[in-house]
Design an enzyme around this catalytic site. Structure first.
Site, PDB file in Angstrom:
ATOM      1  CD1 TRP A  68      34.575  37.544  47.546  1.00 58.02           C
ATOM      2  CD2 TRP A  68      34.486  37.062  49.728  1.00 58.02           C
ATOM      3  NE1 TRP A  68      33.373  37.995  48.021  1.00 58.02           N
ATOM      4  CE2 TRP A  68      33.285  37.708  49.361  1.00 58.02           C
ATOM      5  CE3 TRP A  68      34.650  36.661  51.056  1.00 58.02           C
ATOM      6  CZ2 TRP A  68      32.254  37.963  50.271  1.00 58.02           C
ATOM      7  CZ3 TRP A  68      33.630  36.914  51.963  1.00 58.02           C
ATOM      8  CH2 TRP A  68      32.451  37.554  51.577  1.00 58.02           C
ATOM      9  CB  CYS A  69      40.350  33.832  49.902  1.00 58.83           C
ATOM     10  SG  CYS A  69      38.971  33.065  50.798  1.00 58.83           S
ATOM     11  CD  GLN A  70      42.782  37.937  45.446  1.00 57.67           C
ATOM     12  OE1 GLN A  70      41.852  38.710  45.233  1.00 57.67           O
ATOM     13  NE2 GLN A  70      43.649  37.584  44.509  1.00 57.67           N
TER      14      GLN A  70
ATOM     15  CB  THR B  15      41.583  42.658  41.910  1.00 53.90           C
ATOM     16  OG1 THR B  15      41.552  42.270  43.283  1.00 53.90           O
ATOM     17  CG2 THR B  15      42.616  43.750  41.730  1.00 53.90           C
ATOM     18  CB  SER B  16      39.067  38.910  41.424  1.00 48.07           C
ATOM     19  OG  SER B  16      38.460  37.655  41.339  1.00 48.07           O
TER      20      SER B  16
ATOM     21  CD1 TRP C 267      42.531  31.359  37.667  1.00 48.80           C
ATOM     22  CD2 TRP C 267      42.774  31.422  39.886  1.00 48.80           C
ATOM     23  NE1 TRP C 267      41.315  31.705  38.200  1.00 48.80           N
ATOM     24  CE2 TRP C 267      41.425  31.748  39.562  1.00 48.80           C
ATOM     25  CE3 TRP C 267      43.152  31.390  41.231  1.00 48.80           C
ATOM     26  CZ2 TRP C 267      40.470  32.049  40.536  1.00 48.80           C
ATOM     27  CZ3 TRP C 267      42.206  31.694  42.200  1.00 48.80           C
ATOM     28  CH2 TRP C 267      40.880  32.016  41.852  1.00 48.80           C
TER      29      TRP C 267
ATOM     30  CG  HIS D 291      42.200  35.574  37.830  1.00 47.52           C
ATOM     31  ND1 HIS D 291      41.236  36.357  37.233  1.00 47.52           N
ATOM     32  CD2 HIS D 291      41.760  35.355  39.103  1.00 47.52           C
ATOM     33  CE1 HIS D 291      40.259  36.598  38.102  1.00 47.52           C
ATOM     34  NE2 HIS D 291      40.559  36.004  39.237  1.00 47.52           N
TER      35      HIS D 291
END
Length: 264
Positions: free
Chosen positions: A30-32, A94-95, A153, A244
């Site tokens: 999210w938000c990437q 990712t993430s 991070w 991260h």
């Protein structure tokens, strides 16, 4: 950037590599967006047809298509794959984009998706994580919650690409998206307990490789080794790094790990 209208929304995406090579989707959190893979995608494009889609509302104009949840993102991705006419593909997420990855694996089954890769997925939430998520959902306090993530991070690195991602690329997204992101991330952890539990719940389990650098603690590594010992489909792969964001910090090692797992 190219774009497709699917599932009632606009999805922009980058595409590189030989279109006849095996297709590999790189999925951000999210938000990437596709910028997360600016170092990794060119390395993988030597061997794969690489597609980096931006989630709904994550395009350059942050097109508003109303509220949505993480399950919507899975449906968007499936519609995107169908619109592109792609039958065979693999995913690298990712993430918290990894929740979407596993949702898609569940819907398509292991016969179609025999392998998948998750990168730096928080397998064991720390106590402060819940407070960060709560602050991130607040209509006026979300900036403080977001900054708490960024400070955590950035604490261990001077990597220019990682710091640019934290200072410029991620804060670019509107507050509404950050609040939604924190809501959906919390909802997934509340529902499943942990990503390990979510992966274990799959009725048909693909081979899953977890590529990660953080946290640095030996206990976190041992947690994954112990889980892998009892679950032959889970393959943890630690690579050198202090952040991260291994796809930005150590893209060569990440690309190598991806190739070795998918081409084995």
């Amino acid at each position: 950037m190219q774009s497709l209208n699917v599932n009632g929304t606009l999805m922009t995406y980058s595409e590189s590599g030989d279109p006849h090579a095996p297709t590999l989707f790189l999925l951000s959190g999210w938000c990437q967006d596709h910028r997360l893979f600016k170092n990794l995608a060119p390395l993988l494009a030597r061997d794969f047809h690489v597609i980096c889609p931006d989630w709904r509302g994550h395009d350059a104009k942050q097109t508003d298509s109303g509220d949505f949840d993480s399950q919507t993102l899975a449906q968007d991705l499936l519609a995107f794959i169908d619109a592109k006419g792609i039958r065979d593909f693999q995913m690298v997420s990712t993430s918290h984009g990894c929740w979407v990855n596993i949702d898609v694996c569940e819907q398509l089954g292991a016969a179609r998706l025999p392998k998948t890769i998750v990168i730096d997925w928080l397998l064991q939430p720390h106590p402060g994580f819940w407070q960060q998520l709560a602050e991130g959902q607040h209509p006026t306090e979300y900036v403080a919650g977001r900054q708490s993530f960024f400070d955590e991070w950035a604490e261990t690195t001077d990597n220019a690409d990682v710091l640019n991602h934290l200072r410029n690329e991620m804060p670019w997204f509107h507050g509404e998206m950050w609040q939604r992101a924190c809501r959906e991330i919390e909802a997934n952890y509340r529902t499943w307990g942990s990503p390990l539990d979510r992966m274990e719940s799959l009725p048909q389990k693909p081979e899953i490789c977890h590529i990660y650098s953080q946290p640095l603690s030996q206990d976190y590594r041992q947690l994954q080794l112990d889980f892998a010992a009892g679950h032959s489909w889970f393959h943890p792969r630690h690579i050198p790094g202090r952040t991260h964001f291994p796809s930005l910090e150590n893209p060569v090692a990440v690309a190598q790990a991806i190739r070795e797992f998918l081409q084995a």
